[in-house]
Scaffold this motif. Sequence first.
Motif, PDB file in Angstrom:
ATOM      1  N   ALA A  56       0.830  -1.211   0.000  1.00  0.00           N
ATOM      2  CA  ALA A  56       0.000   0.000   0.000  1.00  0.00           C
ATOM      3  C   ALA A  56       0.860   1.257   0.000  1.00  0.00           C
ATOM      4  O   ALA A  56       0.584   2.214  -0.739  1.00  0.00           O
ATOM      5  CB  ALA A  56      -0.929  -0.001   1.218  1.00  0.00           C
ATOM      6  N   LEU A  57       1.921   1.281   0.812  1.00  0.00           N
ATOM      7  CA  LEU A  57       2.793   2.453   0.870  1.00  0.00           C
ATOM      8  C   LEU A  57       3.547   2.651  -0.443  1.00  0.00           C
ATOM      9  O   LEU A  57       3.761   3.785  -0.888  1.00  0.00           O
ATOM     10  CB  LEU A  57       3.777   2.312   2.028  1.00  0.00           C
ATOM     11  N   THR A  58       3.940   1.554  -1.081  1.00  0.00           N
ATOM     12  CA  THR A  58       4.632   1.653  -2.367  1.00  0.00           C
ATOM     13  C   THR A  58       3.698   2.188  -3.444  1.00  0.00           C
ATOM     14  O   THR A  58       4.092   3.028  -4.265  1.00  0.00           O
ATOM     15  CB  THR A  58       5.182   0.280  -2.790  1.00  0.00           C
ATOM     16  N   ILE A  59       2.449   1.732  -3.438  1.00  0.00           N
ATOM     17  CA  ILE A  59       1.469   2.216  -4.414  1.00  0.00           C
ATOM     18  C   ILE A  59       1.206   3.702  -4.210  1.00  0.00           C
ATOM     19  O   ILE A  59       1.145   4.477  -5.169  1.00  0.00           O
ATOM     20  CB  ILE A  59       0.166   1.402  -4.302  1.00  0.00           C
ATOM     21  N   ALA A  60       1.049   4.115  -2.949  1.00  0.00           N
ATOM     22  CA  ALA A  60       0.834   5.544  -2.656  1.00  0.00           C
ATOM     23  C   ALA A  60       2.025   6.366  -3.132  1.00  0.00           C
ATOM     24  O   ALA A  60       1.858   7.466  -3.677  1.00  0.00           O
ATOM     25  CB  ALA A  60       0.603   5.745  -1.163  1.00  0.00           C
ATOM     26  N   LEU A  61       3.238   5.855  -2.945  1.00  0.00           N
ATOM     27  CA  LEU A  61       4.436   6.560  -3.402  1.00  0.00           C
ATOM     28  C   LEU A  61       4.430   6.714  -4.920  1.00  0.00           C
ATOM     29  O   LEU A  61       4.740   7.797  -5.449  1.00  0.00           O
ATOM     30  CB  LEU A  61       5.687   5.798  -2.951  1.00  0.00           C
ATOM     31  N   GLU A  62       4.081   5.649  -5.630  1.00  0.00           N
ATOM     32  CA  GLU A  62       4.073   5.707  -7.093  1.00  0.00           C
ATOM     33  C   GLU A  62       3.021   6.686  -7.607  1.00  0.00           C
ATOM     34  O   GLU A  62       3.265   7.426  -8.568  1.00  0.00           O
ATOM     35  CB  GLU A  62       3.823   4.306  -7.673  1.00  0.00           C
ATOM     36  N   ILE A  63       1.853   6.695  -6.961  1.00  0.00           N
ATOM     37  CA  ILE A  63       0.813   7.647  -7.378  1.00  0.00           C
ATOM     38  C   ILE A  63       1.277   9.073  -7.107  1.00  0.00           C
ATOM     39  O   ILE A  63       1.094   9.970  -7.934  1.00  0.00           O
ATOM     40  CB  ILE A  63      -0.513   7.361  -6.644  1.00  0.00           C
ATOM     41  N   ARG A  64       1.891   9.292  -5.945  1.00  0.00           N
ATOM     42  CA  ARG A  64       2.370  10.629  -5.599  1.00  0.00           C
ATOM     43  C   ARG A  64       3.430  11.099  -6.601  1.00  0.00           C
ATOM     44  O   ARG A  64       3.410  12.255  -7.055  1.00  0.00           O
ATOM     45  CB  ARG A  64       2.931  10.624  -4.172  1.00  0.00           C
ATOM     46  N   LYS A  65       4.359  10.222  -6.960  1.00  0.00           N
ATOM     47  CA  LYS A  65       5.383  10.580  -7.942  1.00  0.00           C
ATOM     48  C   LYS A  65       4.762  10.860  -9.301  1.00  0.00           C
ATOM     49  O   LYS A  65       5.174  11.803  -9.996  1.00  0.00           O
ATOM     50  CB  LYS A  65       6.418   9.449  -8.041  1.00  0.00           C
ATOM     51  N   LYS A  66       3.765  10.066  -9.671  1.00  0.00           N
ATOM     52  CA  LYS A  66       3.118  10.259 -10.976  1.00  0.00           C
ATOM     53  C   LYS A  66       2.381  11.602 -11.016  1.00  0.00           C
ATOM     54  O   LYS A  66       2.476  12.340 -12.010  1.00  0.00           O
ATOM     55  CB  LYS A  66       2.123   9.108 -11.215  1.00  0.00           C
ATOM     56  N   VAL A  67       1.660  11.928  -9.959  1.00  0.00           N
ATOM     57  CA  VAL A  67       0.910  13.189  -9.923  1.00  0.00           C
ATOM     58  C   VAL A  67       1.862  14.378  -9.929  1.00  0.00           C
ATOM     59  O   VAL A  67       1.662  15.356 -10.655  1.00  0.00           O
ATOM     60  CB  VAL A  67      -0.016  13.244  -8.693  1.00  0.00           C
ATOM     61  N   TYR A  68       2.933  14.296  -9.132  1.00  0.00           N
ATOM     62  CA  TYR A  68       3.886  15.407  -9.066  1.00  0.00           C
ATOM     63  C   TYR A  68       4.566  15.614 -10.419  1.00  0.00           C
ATOM     64  O   TYR A  68       4.716  16.758 -10.884  1.00  0.00           O
ATOM     65  CB  TYR A  68       4.935  15.135  -7.986  1.00  0.00           C
ATOM     66  N   ALA A  69       4.968  14.513 -11.056  1.00  0.00           N
ATOM     67  CA  ALA A  69       5.597  14.623 -12.377  1.00  0.00           C
ATOM     68  C   ALA A  69       4.616  15.183 -13.394  1.00  0.00           C
ATOM     69  O   ALA A  69       4.990  15.976 -14.269  1.00  0.00           O
ATOM     70  CB  ALA A  69       6.109  13.249 -12.823  1.00  0.00           C
ATOM     71  N   HIS A  70       3.341  14.798 -13.277  1.00  0.00           N
ATOM     72  CA  HIS A  70       2.329  15.307 -14.203  1.00  0.00           C
ATOM     73  C   HIS A  70       2.132  16.810 -14.021  1.00  0.00           C
ATOM     74  O   HIS A  70       1.992  17.550 -15.007  1.00  0.00           O
ATOM     75  CB  HIS A  70       1.005  14.568 -13.978  1.00  0.00           C
ATOM     76  N   LEU A  71       2.143  17.263 -12.783  1.00  0.00           N
ATOM     77  CA  LEU A  71       1.988  18.698 -12.521  1.00  0.00           C
ATOM     78  C   LEU A  71       3.139  19.494 -13.135  1.00  0.00           C
ATOM     79  O   LEU A  71       2.946  20.630 -13.582  1.00  0.00           O
ATOM     80  CB  LEU A  71       1.916  18.957 -11.016  1.00  0.00           C
ATOM     81  N   GLN A  72       4.334  18.914 -13.150  1.00  0.00           N
ATOM     82  CA  GLN A  72       5.474  19.606 -13.746  1.00  0.00           C
ATOM     83  C   GLN A  72       5.296  19.812 -15.245  1.00  0.00           C
ATOM     84  O   GLN A  72       5.922  20.701 -15.839  1.00  0.00           O
ATOM     85  CB  GLN A  72       6.761  18.808 -13.485  1.00  0.00           C
ATOM     86  N   LEU A  73       4.448  18.994 -15.874  1.00  0.00           N
ATOM     87  CA  LEU A  73       4.237  19.094 -17.318  1.00  0.00           C
ATOM     88  C   LEU A  73       3.164  20.107 -17.685  1.00  0.00           C
ATOM     89  O   LEU A  73       3.060  20.490 -18.856  1.00  0.00           O
ATOM     90  CB  LEU A  73       3.845  17.720 -17.885  1.00  0.00           C
ATOM     91  N   LEU A  74       2.359  20.526 -16.712  1.00  0.00           N
ATOM     92  CA  LEU A  74       1.258  21.435 -17.018  1.00  0.00           C
ATOM     93  C   LEU A  74       1.780  22.833 -17.307  1.00  0.00           C
ATOM     94  O   LEU A  74       2.812  23.250 -16.786  1.00  0.00           O
ATOM     95  CB  LEU A  74       0.257  21.458 -15.866  1.00  0.00           C
ATOM     96  N   ASN A  75       1.049  23.549 -18.133  1.00  0.00           N
ATOM     97  CA  ASN A  75       1.467  24.888 -18.535  1.00  0.00           C
ATOM     98  C   ASN A  75       1.231  25.898 -17.417  1.00  0.00           C
ATOM     99  O   ASN A  75       0.500  25.648 -16.456  1.00  0.00           O
ATOM    100  CB  ASN A  75       0.709  25.311 -19.792  1.00  0.00           C
ATOM    101  N   LEU A  76       1.840  27.062 -17.563  1.00  0.00           N
ATOM    102  CA  LEU A  76       1.734  28.091 -16.535  1.00  0.00           C
ATOM    103  C   LEU A  76       0.302  28.562 -16.337  1.00  0.00           C
ATOM    104  O   LEU A  76      -0.073  28.975 -15.245  1.00  0.00           O
ATOM    105  CB  LEU A  76       2.610  29.294 -16.913  1.00  0.00           C
ATOM    106  N   GLY A  77      -0.495  28.507 -17.395  1.00  0.00           N
ATOM    107  CA  GLY A  77      -1.879  28.955 -17.282  1.00  0.00           C
ATOM    108  C   GLY A  77      -2.650  28.201 -16.219  1.00  0.00           C
ATOM    109  O   GLY A  77      -3.500  28.779 -15.533  1.00  0.00           O
ATOM    110  N   TYR A  78      -2.361  26.920 -16.046  1.00  0.00           N
ATOM    111  CA  TYR A  78      -3.054  26.146 -15.015  1.00  0.00           C
ATOM    112  C   TYR A  78      -2.707  26.668 -13.622  1.00  0.00           C
ATOM    113  O   TYR A  78      -3.584  26.848 -12.772  1.00  0.00           O
ATOM    114  CB  TYR A  78      -2.690  24.668 -15.117  1.00  0.00           C
ATOM    115  N   PHE A  79      -1.423  26.941 -13.385  1.00  0.00           N
ATOM    116  CA  PHE A  79      -0.991  27.359 -12.060  1.00  0.00           C
ATOM    117  C   PHE A  79      -1.403  28.790 -11.738  1.00  0.00           C
ATOM    118  O   PHE A  79      -1.396  29.184 -10.578  1.00  0.00           O
ATOM    119  CB  PHE A  79       0.525  27.206 -11.936  1.00  0.00           C
TER     120      PHE A  79
END
Length: 661
Positions: free
Chosen positions: A90-113
């Motif tokens: 469970a902790l490993t899955i939560a870590l992978e989801i957290r890394k995926k979401v954080y990496a995805h946020l880095q790809l979003l354009n400035l307009g979103y932020f």
Amino acid sequence: MQNSLKTRSTYWQILPYLRPQKQTIGKALACTLVFTVCWPIIAWLVGETAKFIGQGDLKGFAQIAALSAIIFLIRGTVQYGQDTLMAKAALTIALEIRKKVYAHLQLLNLGYFETAKTGDLSYRLTEDIDRIGEVINKFFHQFIPCILQLIVVMGYMIYLNWQLTLGALIIAPLMALLISWFGEKLLSYSRESQNRISDLSSLLTEVFSGIRLIKAFVAEEYEISRFTEAAEQNRRAKYLSERVKALQFVVVGFLEAISVILLFFLGGWQIAQGNLTGTEFISYIAGVALLIDPIAITTANYGDFKQGEASSDRIFELLAIVPTIVEKPGAIELPHVTGKVEYRNINFAYPLDREVKQPQPALEKEVKQPQPALEKEVKQPQTALEKEVKQPQPALEKEVKQPQPALEKGVKQPQPALEKGVKQPQPPLNKGGQGGVPILQNMSLLALPGEMIALVGASGAGKTTLVNLLPRFYDPQAGQILIDGINIQDVTLNTLRRQIGIVPQETILFSGTIAQNIAFGRSYYELKDVEKAAQIANAHQFISDFPDGYQTWVGERGVNLSGGQKQRIAIARAVLLNPRILILDEATSALDSESEALVQEALERLMQDRTVFIIAHRLATVRKADRILVLEKGRVMESGTHEELLEKGERYAGYYAQQFS
């Protein structure tokens, strides 16, 4: 997607994250099966123990006691394996989801932020993902074992007396329906509660970022009032959820009690009919006792799962946002450039109705939300409310209109909440344009290698927008931008941005050492290179004066450094990057004369042999520019050197006269 249109739980989207953990989960489930098989054996042991005690057979009782010890030892061992393995998965899955979401946020354009809430994003990346991990752990650690225990123990009870078991199950369908109904209510209230906590987190982020201004404007009472109201909304939402959970346990507990009473009645009747012995009935009652905890845990888990589904919705809502600034398939690496930059017929407008997939929490109708004011220099217009929605303005004294305290520049404005059920429009991102009118209109510009271009104009003329298109923070609606004859949309973002250095007007520093801030973005760096960059930026001397030198810890946002020191660190950061193209948002406008001289000297060193774009706020800094462009409503109205434009006596000469009159 609106909740009303949602037909499938977002839990299904977690399945891909489970597959890499299938080996660990498989081992845990094997332990669970052994653990589950122990339950009917324990029920049988209870009946046998009662029989031997009733008969006074100590030898038989001793044998049963020894067997019981072995069974409980096996049960405890596999329970340990089940718990630890499932926690690991469970902790490993939560870590992978957290890394995926954080990496995805880095790809979003400035307009979103520009429209997203910092506190809300932080809450999703922490609390929401933690809750998903807890749901996964409970599903395999509690829910599945309890379901298997119910099945196995019920099978044993049917084996003992199927008529009695059938009678005890009469209330089961009603219980299942009630649990399902309570679950849906919990899901609804949990979504509301999550949004409330997110709002509270956003408010705290905003307030702590602007604490200096709050004290300067004596706005403590105003902020306490805002916090109290947000905290009260959070309390109310959580209370509704807890009230439903409490009612659920009362109702389910009552139905369990009715089932037990019915069971004893039917058991007595079966014994009277000769269909059941006293020993078998004791074993049967032991089995019933073994059902109580699984039913209670399963009921609680179902409520937890519905609450966790709200977090799952919020996480996969983020992952569903598609970045607008993306690389083309087969994008090439931008080779080392000379610095020739060409804008060809550029048209650009900030969309007024940018769709951001960020849920806006609805308030209960009776709750009023104060609307914070922005500082005058902040270019983000306040959210326009729909005509039928009444947004109260907070007053400091009754019936007296009091201007609201301004927030510090850079602090994001929280979205004012609306009445329940009313859709909130997104704030426009237009920075000076009206109603979607292009900020840049048919803009063409050629900057030769090593040329210094100064951009001059009123606020909203398009100066910042023009340079923001170069590193592809945004893409134009029409036209092309070329570097050394290569279209920037044909190259990878990393190789493009690594050849463009930016020194902003407001320096952003991160928690870490001074050396780490100068070498920002690099996982490995040589300290001698950092020191050399600092020397060029006139930063080496003040850095060396610190006891820890380059290892001095920089506080959050660089609060323990002066404005001039922060600017020189930003210049050193650009020097270390060694770009061929440089963008300067005039960095000396807010400094004292001594700091300004040091920063200006550092900038002149940095600009040597580079193509430079300067966003000029003060005309004294652009006299040495090779070319000055005067922008107005997205068009170049004048172009020339400082002397040439003064001689023309038009717009630039007017700006110059205003500043130096």
